[in-house]
Design a protein around this motif. Structure first.
Motif, short mmCIF file in Angstrom:
data_model
loop_
_atom_site.label_atom_id
_atom_site.label_comp_id
_atom_site.label_asym_id
_atom_site.label_seq_id
_atom_site.Cartn_x
_atom_site.Cartn_y
_atom_site.Cartn_z
N ARG A 23 48.95 37.17 41.15
CA ARG A 23 47.57 36.88 40.82
C ARG A 23 46.97 38.11 40.15
O ARG A 23 47.28 39.24 40.48
CB ARG A 23 46.80 36.60 42.12
N PHE A 24 46.11 37.88 39.18
CA PHE A 24 45.48 39.02 38.53
C PHE A 24 44.44 39.62 39.48
O PHE A 24 43.55 38.95 39.96
CB PHE A 24 44.80 38.60 37.23
N ALA A 25 44.60 40.90 39.73
CA ALA A 25 43.75 41.53 40.73
C ALA A 25 42.36 41.84 40.18
O ALA A 25 42.22 42.23 39.03
CB ALA A 25 44.40 42.81 41.21
N GLU A 26 41.37 41.63 40.99
CA GLU A 26 40.00 41.97 40.62
C GLU A 26 39.85 43.48 40.62
O GLU A 26 40.18 44.13 41.61
CB GLU A 26 39.04 41.35 41.64
N PRO A 27 39.39 44.06 39.52
CA PRO A 27 39.21 45.50 39.52
C PRO A 27 38.20 45.93 40.59
O PRO A 27 37.23 45.21 40.83
CB PRO A 27 38.68 45.80 38.12
N THR A 28 38.46 47.05 41.18
CA THR A 28 37.59 47.50 42.28
C THR A 28 36.39 48.25 41.73
O THR A 28 36.18 49.40 42.03
CB THR A 28 38.36 48.41 43.22
N LEU A 29 35.64 47.54 40.88
CA LEU A 29 34.45 48.19 40.33
C LEU A 29 33.22 47.52 40.90
O LEU A 29 33.20 46.33 41.13
CB LEU A 29 34.43 48.04 38.82
N SER A 30 32.20 48.32 41.07
CA SER A 30 30.99 47.73 41.62
C SER A 30 30.14 47.16 40.51
O SER A 30 30.17 47.64 39.39
CB SER A 30 30.20 48.79 42.39
N ALA A 47 41.16 51.02 37.78
CA ALA A 47 39.98 51.67 37.19
C ALA A 47 38.83 51.53 38.17
O ALA A 47 38.57 50.44 38.66
CB ALA A 47 39.62 51.02 35.87
N ASP A 48 38.20 52.62 38.48
CA ASP A 48 37.00 52.54 39.32
C ASP A 48 35.94 53.46 38.74
O ASP A 48 36.05 53.88 37.58
CB ASP A 48 37.32 52.88 40.78
N GLU A 49 34.93 53.78 39.52
CA GLU A 49 33.83 54.56 38.95
C GLU A 49 34.20 56.03 38.75
O GLU A 49 33.43 56.79 38.19
CB GLU A 49 32.56 54.43 39.80
N HIS A 50 35.41 56.43 39.20
CA HIS A 50 35.81 57.82 39.03
C HIS A 50 36.83 58.02 37.92
O HIS A 50 36.79 59.02 37.22
CB HIS A 50 36.41 58.35 40.34
N ILE A 108 39.52 47.08 22.78
CA ILE A 108 40.49 46.02 23.08
C ILE A 108 41.32 45.79 21.83
O ILE A 108 40.80 45.79 20.72
CB ILE A 108 39.79 44.71 23.47
N GLU A 109 42.59 45.57 22.05
CA GLU A 109 43.49 45.39 20.93
C GLU A 109 44.32 44.15 21.25
O GLU A 109 44.80 44.00 22.37
CB GLU A 109 44.39 46.63 20.90
N ARG A 157 36.38 41.66 30.53
CA ARG A 157 35.53 42.04 31.66
C ARG A 157 35.69 43.52 32.01
O ARG A 157 34.72 44.23 32.27
CB ARG A 157 35.89 41.18 32.87
N LEU A 158 36.95 43.99 31.98
CA LEU A 158 37.22 45.39 32.29
C LEU A 158 36.49 46.30 31.31
O LEU A 158 35.86 47.29 31.71
CB LEU A 158 38.73 45.66 32.23
N VAL A 159 36.56 45.95 30.02
CA VAL A 159 35.90 46.79 29.01
C VAL A 159 34.40 46.81 29.23
O VAL A 159 33.76 47.87 29.15
CB VAL A 159 36.25 46.29 27.60
N ARG A 160 33.82 45.64 29.54
CA ARG A 160 32.37 45.61 29.79
C ARG A 160 32.00 46.51 30.95
O ARG A 160 31.04 47.28 30.88
CB ARG A 160 31.92 44.17 30.05
N ARG A 161 32.77 46.42 32.03
CA ARG A 161 32.46 47.26 33.21
C ARG A 161 32.61 48.74 32.88
O ARG A 161 31.74 49.54 33.21
CB ARG A 161 33.42 46.90 34.35
N LEU A 162 33.74 49.07 32.22
CA LEU A 162 33.96 50.49 31.91
C LEU A 162 32.88 51.02 30.98
O LEU A 162 32.41 52.14 31.13
CB LEU A 162 35.33 50.68 31.26
N THR A 163 32.47 50.20 30.01
CA THR A 163 31.42 50.63 29.10
C THR A 163 30.13 50.90 29.85
O THR A 163 29.47 51.92 29.61
CB THR A 163 31.18 49.56 28.02
#
Lengths: 529, 165
Positions: free
Chosen positions: A522-529, B82-85, B111-112, B148-154
Motif C-alpha cells: 500500500r502506498f504509505a501516507e507521508p508523515t506530514l502535518s 519526508a517530514d517537516e525536518h 515533478i518529472e 500531494r507530496l510536492v504540495r506539502r513540501l512546497t
C-alpha cells in the motif's frame, strides 16, 4: 524610483581596444601584402580598410555598451543589431574582480567582472571592458558593501591576531583593512616545484617555433643550433643527456620563477571593512579579487607531491559564487610554506588557531580502509607487472629489462600506505575537516553551517568491508566533498553530530523488524502535518 | 559486518515506492538489454564469427539476469520519507546510496514524468538544493501521491524561507 543615468565605458577603451587588436590587423595586412600579387589598388584598400574596421568595431562597442547600477539591479545593455539587456539583482552579486593588463594600466583602465552565484559561468557574469580604474574601485566598493554585517562585530575582530610579520609594502589606505598575508621573496623557492612554469614555457616555445616557422626561419638550419648540436654530438652520450637535462631544468626553474613573480608580485590578502576578503596581485597584469566574507564556506590546503617534499602548500577558498577559472580555483596564496597556508586558511575563516580548521589533527579511518587503499593501488600494478612479464617471455630482447617493473610494486604499496595515512576527518567547533590523497594531499575545512545535505554511498565491496563513503554537500565550489571509507557507525555519528537527528538510526540487529513493520504494497501516507 | 554489533546504522526510510515501479523498472531493464543485444544479433545475422557467438550469449545471460533480478532487488531497497525536518531517501541495488536534505536547504521541488512513467501512472519528485552535486530524487511514486507530496513540501519550505546556501 529615481533610476540613475546610464553610463558608458571609459572613452580610453577605444585606444586600448585598437592597440590590443593591432597584432591581428598586422597579420591580416601581412597576408594581404604577401598573398596578393600585382594589383596595388587592392593592397591600398586593404591597408585602409582593416584598421578602420577595427576602429569602427571599438567605436561601436563604446557607443552601444552601457551600464547602470540601480538601487535594486545592475543592468548592462550591449549590441547594435542584436540588442541585449542583462540585468542582475544587486543582492546576487558575490564577486567584483578588476583586472588590468599592461596596456590597460598604461591608460589607467581596468576590466571589471561582476560575478553572481550562478554556476553557469557565462550567464552569471557581467563583463565591463574597460572602465577607469577609479570607477572600477567605486563599483567594487558600492556593489559589495552590505553593512551591517555580522562578521564585522568589534568582538570578532579584536579576538583575531592583528599583526602579520613583515612590513606593509606601499602606502595604500590600509588603515581600516586588516592585512592577512603578503608575499615573501623566500617563497620563490616553491616556484620550480609547480607545473605553472612548465606550462608557460611550453606555450612560449610553441608560439616561438610557430612564429619562426611562419617567418620562414628553420631552427634546424640556424648556425647557433648547429654548433650546440655538434658540441653535444661530440661529447659522450651520458654527458650530453646530463647537460641537456640540466639545461632544461634550469630553464624551467627560471621560467616558473618568472611566472610566479608575474602572477604574485605585490600580493596582498586583506580583510576589508566592508566585509570582503580582497586579494591583489600581479606584476604586469594586475588583478584584484574580492570575496564576500559571508560567502566563505571553508578553505582548502593542498600539497602536490613535489611541494610536499619541500614543505610547501597552496591555500584556496571554498566559497559560493566563485568562478573557478576566473579566480584560478579560488587561490588565496601563492605556493608557500605549509604552516603559512594553514595560518592563512584559519585567518580567512576568522579563526585564530589553524587547529580549528585545516590544521586539525584527524581521526584515522578503520583498518579496512587501509586494506582497500592497498588493494586499489596494488591490484592494477600487479596486472601491469604481470603483463610486463608476459611481454618479456614473448619478446626475448625485453627479458633483461622486465625486473625493473617489479620496482612498481613497493612504490604502489607506499602510495597506498600514504593514502591511508592522509585519510581522515575531524569535527571542530565550527568546521568539519577532511583529509585525503597522496599525490595531491588535501585538507579541506568546511563550515558546518554551510553543509546543505549528506549522502552515504556504499558499493558492494564497501558493504563487505563494513565501510561507507560520506559525501558532504555544500553550495560552494565543488558541490560535494567526500569523507572516504568510514565505518558505518562513524558515518552516522558524523551526520548526526553536525545536524542532530537528521539521519534516523537503528541498531543493525533490528533490520528485519524494520522491514516487516513497513506498510508493504500500500502506498504509505507521508508523515506530514 | 562483524565488529559493529553495538554500533549504529541508518534506519531505512519509512516508505516503499509504488509497487507499479516493479513493472516500470522491468520494462526499462528490458529496453536497455534489448539495446545492448540487438546490434550483436544483427551482426550475428551478417557473419558467424565465433567470438560474436560468445559475446552475444554472455550479453544474453547478463541481460536475462538483469531483467529478472534488478527490479525486485531495487524495489526491496528503494525507500523514502519526508517530514517537516528533512527529505530522506535510500536508492540503488548493488550500490546503495542514502541521501538526506534538511527542509531548510531545499530550493526547488519538481515533478518529472517520462513517457514510460506515465504508462504506469508513476512520477519522480526531484528536490534540488544550491549544490552543484545534484538533486535528491524520489523515483517510482504514484503520480497523484507525488502531486500531494510536492504540495506539502512546497508549503513547508515556504514557511521556512532562508538563503538555503
Amino acid at each position: 524610483m529615481n533610476e540613475p543615468a546610464w553610463r558608458r565605458l571609459d572613452v580610453r577603451m577605444l585606444a586600448v581596444f585598437s592597440l590590443s587588436e593591432v597584432g591581428a590587423v598586422v597579420v591580416v595586412l601581412f597576408i594581404m601584402l604577401i598573398g596578393s600579387r600585382g594589383d596595388g589598388a587592392w593592397q591600398l584598400i586593404g591597408a585602409v580598410l582593416a584598421p578602420s574596421a577595427l576602429v569602427t568595431h571599438g567605436l561601436l562597442r563604446w557607443l552601444t555598451v552601457r551600464y547602470r547600477v540601480g538601487v535594486e539591479r545592475i543592468e548592462l545593455r550591449s549590441g547594435l543589431l542584436n540588442r541585449q539587456v542583462r540585468s542582475v539583482p544587486r543582492d546576487r552579486v558575490r564577486t567584483v574582480d578588476l583586472t588590468s593588463s599592461p596596456l590597460h594600466r598604461l591608460f589607467g583602465l581596468s576590466v571589471v567582472e561582476i560575478g553572481t552565484g550562478s554556476s553557469t559561468a557565462k550567464d552569471g557574469r557581467l563583463h565591463l571592458n574597460a572602465v577607469a580604474t577609479k570607477e572600477g574601485e567605486r563599483l567594487r566598493r558600492e556593489l559589495l558593501d552590505r553593512s551591517p554585517i555580522a562578521w564585522a562585530k568589534p568582538t570578532a575582530l579584536s579576538a583575531l591576531p592583528t599583526s602579520v610579520p613583515g612590513t606593509l609594502p606601499g602606502s595604500g589606505p590600509v588603515r581600516e583593512s586588516h592585512l592577512v598575508a603578503t608575499l615573501r621573496l623566500s617563497w620563490l623557492r616553491f616556484a620550480p616545484l609547480t607545473t605553472a612554469g612548465l606550462v608557460a614555457l611550453s606555450a612560449v616555445f610553441g608560439t616561438g617555433f610557430k612564429l619562426a616557422d611562419d617567418v620562414g626561419v628553420r631552427l634546424g638550419d640556424l648556425d647557433a643550433v648547429h654548433r650546440v648540436g655538434d658540441r653535444l654530438g661530440a661529447a659522450p652520450l651520458w654527458l650530453a643527456v646530463v647537460a641537456l637535462t640540466l639545461g632544461v631544468l634550469v630553464v624551467v626553474a627560471l621560467g616558473s620563477m618568472a611566472v610566479y613573480l608575474e602572477g604574485w608580485w605585490g600580493y596582498r590578502l586583506t580583510r576589508e571593512p566592508d566585509g570582503t576578503l580582497r586579494l591583489r596581485r600581479g606584476l604586469l597584469t594586475t588583478r584584484s579579487l574580492s570575496i564576500e566574507q559571508r560567502r566563505m564556506r571553508g578553505a582548502e590546503v593542498a600539497e602536490s607531491l613535489l611541494l610536499r617534499l619541500f614543505g610547501g602548500a597552496r591555500c584556496a577558498a571554498v566559497s559560493t559564487g566563485l568562478d573557478a577559472k576566473a579566480t584560478s580555483h579560488g587561490a588565496l596564496l601563492p605556493p608557500a610554506p605549509l604552516a603559512e597556508a594553514h595560518r592563512v586558511a584559519a585567518q580567512v575563516l576568522l579563526l585564530g588557531d589553524p587547529a580549528d580548521a585545516t590544521g586539525a589533527a584527524l581521526d584515522q579511518h578503520p583498518p579496512a580502509a587501509l586494506r582497500r587503499r592497498l588493494i586499489r593501488t596494488l591490484l592494477p600494478t600487479v596486472i601491469v607487472v604481470a603483463s610486463a612479464w608476459w611481454l618479456a617471455t614473448t619478446v626475448p630482447q625485453l627479458a633483461p629489462a622486465w625486473p625493473a617493473a617489479l620496482l612498481a610494486l613497493p612504490l604502489a604499496a607506499l602510495l597506498g600506505l600514504d593514502r591511508y595515512r592522509n585519510l581522515g576527518h575531524a569535527l571542530r567547533p565550527e568546521y568539519l575537516v577532511i583529509g585525503q590523497g597522496s599525490l595531491i594531499r588535501r585538507r579541506v575545512a568546511l563550515q558546518r553551517r554551510g553543509i546543505i545535505g549528506w549522502r552515504l554511498r556504499q558499493s558492494v565491496v564497501q558493504r563487505l568491508a563494513g565501510l561507507v563513503t560520506v559525501d558532504v554537500v555544500t553550495a560552494a565550489s565543488a558541490g560535494r566533498y567526500s569523507v572516504v571509507d568510514l565505518s558505518m557507525d562513524a558515518a552516522v555519528h558524523l551526520v548526526n553530530e553536525v545536524n542532530p537527528g537528521l539521519l534516523p538510526t537503528r541498531h543493525p540487529t533490528n533490520l528485519s523488524a524494520d522491514l516487516t513493520n513497513d506498510q508493504e504494497g500500500r502506498f504509505a501516507e507521508p508523515t506530514l502535518s | 559486518m562483524t565488529a559493529i554489533e553495538t554500533s549504529m546504522a541508518p534506519r531505512p526510510p519509512r516508505h516503499r515506492v509504488n509497487p507499479r515501479a516493479l513493472r516500470w523498472w522491468t520494462v526499462q531493464a528490458a529496453l536497455t538489454s534489448a539495446a545492448a543485444l540487438l546490434p550483436q544479433l544483427v551482426a550475428l545475422e551478417l557473419s558467424d564469427a565465433r567470438w560474436l557467438v560468445v559475446t552475444t550469449s554472455v550479453t544474453a545471460c547478463l541481460a536475462a539476469a538483469y531483467v529478472l533480478i534488478m527490479p525486485s532487488w531495487r524495489y526491496r531497497v528503494h525507500r523514502w520519507e519526508a517530514d517537516e525536518h528533512a527529505v530522506y531517501t535510500l536508492a540503488g541495488w548493488l550500490h546503495l546510496e542514502w541521501r538526506v536534505v534538511p527542509i531548510s536547504r531545499i530550493q526547488t521541488i519538481d515533478i518529472e514524468r517520462t513517457l514510460l512513467q506515465r504508462l504506469f501512472g508513476l512520477a519522480t519528485v526531484t528536490v534540488t538544493t544550491a549544490s552543484a552535486a545534484g538533486p535528491v530524487r524520489i523515483v517510482g511514486l504514484d503520480a497523484q501521491e507525488a502531486d500531494r507530496l510536492v504540495r506539502r513540501l512546497t508549503a513547508i519550505t515556504q514557511a521556512d524561507r532562508g538563503d538555503a546556501t
